[in-house]
Design an enzyme around this catalytic site. Sequence first.
Site: not given
Ligand code: MG
Length: 454
Positions: A98, A241, A243
């Site tokens: 992430s 961000d 992902d």
């Molecule tokens: Mg994320």
Amino acid sequence: MKNTKLFGTNGVRGVINETMTVDLVLNLGKAIGTVLGPGKMVVGRDARKGGEMFSRALISGLLSTGCSIIDIGPVPTPTLQYVVPRMKCIAGIVVTASHNPAEFNGIKVMAKNGVEVSRDKEGEIEAILDSGKFTVSDWENILSVTHDKTAISQHIEGIKSHVDREIIAQKQLTVVVDSGNSVGSLVTPRLMRDFGYKVVSLNSQMDGSFPGRSPEPSPENVVELCRTVKSISADIGIAHDGDADRATFVDETGNVVSGEQSLAIIAARVLSRSKGSTLVTPVSSGKLTEDVVNKVGGNIDWTAVGSVVVSHRLGEIGGELGGEENGGVFYPPHQSVRDGAMTAALLIEIMAAEDKKLSELVAELPVYYNTKRKMSIPVEKMTSMMDELLKLSKGMKRITIDGIKLLKDGGWILIRPSGTEPLYRCYSEGPTQQESDKWCDEGITLIEDALTQS
Ligand code: MG
């Protein structure tokens, strides 16, 4: 039996080739296959270093337990989540860390509906990993890996089906998308072009060393996006961000819109569609969220902090919207998980429908002031402190779902233990900075009192 705690608030995370190794991921694959399999599973990854290495290890582990795999390669987490049920898989796993710094990678595990598995399931996977009692498939039942390149298109079409294309097409917006050198570049620029908008891309080259900016789209990391939006007179900036399950927005003047503001703008419209609609949101959300929801006659369902909790709660109660103050928006008609591109589409639809600039939508929102403080606590007192705090705050107006949120007239104080360090955090919000500071002091005093008594 000692149970290794591997899963954090959002999957397994670790430093590549230090705490996150091929051996660990191979065994995680075996453990996931043992608990959730056998059956068809979909595997994807973000643009991080080690993505290919880990997804191959993960796939090998899963195959050894008798699962079959659809490998969809680099995709945003919400793209993988979207296709898990649509590809009729029993689970989905994405290799991602992430928003963490570049040296991290990790694993998120989804159930057959595309939502992250429950804490109980994570516990089962950890227990199998510890025991080493993996399912081992007979040689004649080892299945294969297929590759599928349709996930991105499926996801984009899904988002488009949940907004009013005609209204969106009435505007001619210029959009700057900062994908942060990761998988957001595969979905959002294409989606915006499909809307007929002019798209300028920043950091669209996928590169696991993240040369453009850090994967966390916080205000200090999107300075280049702010400058670009302003200098080319664009209408909106979108930053994802690592992902791409979250989106941070920049208005046409180059100002960053806070996650709580973008959530409030979207929540006000989505909840006003039908009477008594519910927003599911963690206790860390503030007065702004409460105000807009109350104004349109909606309800708030408070949860503990963490996107997985919000997703599961949305499923339980059938809420109309979910949201976090960090810019995570869950739109259940599409899917009950955070989705950065869906969030962007919802916001752009509002701008088009109301013919307003993003800064005008922000200016309509009430303003509150925040204070954040923290206090170090001896490790051995971290748990007993909470009991004392609960005793001390008895009789006060409060919510005790996750930490203690003390409700004030026009604001609140939230006291929570840190999940990673020996300290307690105190957040407050009020109609003026002085009021907020005063309440934060009150919270800190309460922590000090609890410490003397615990
Ligand atoms: Mg994320």
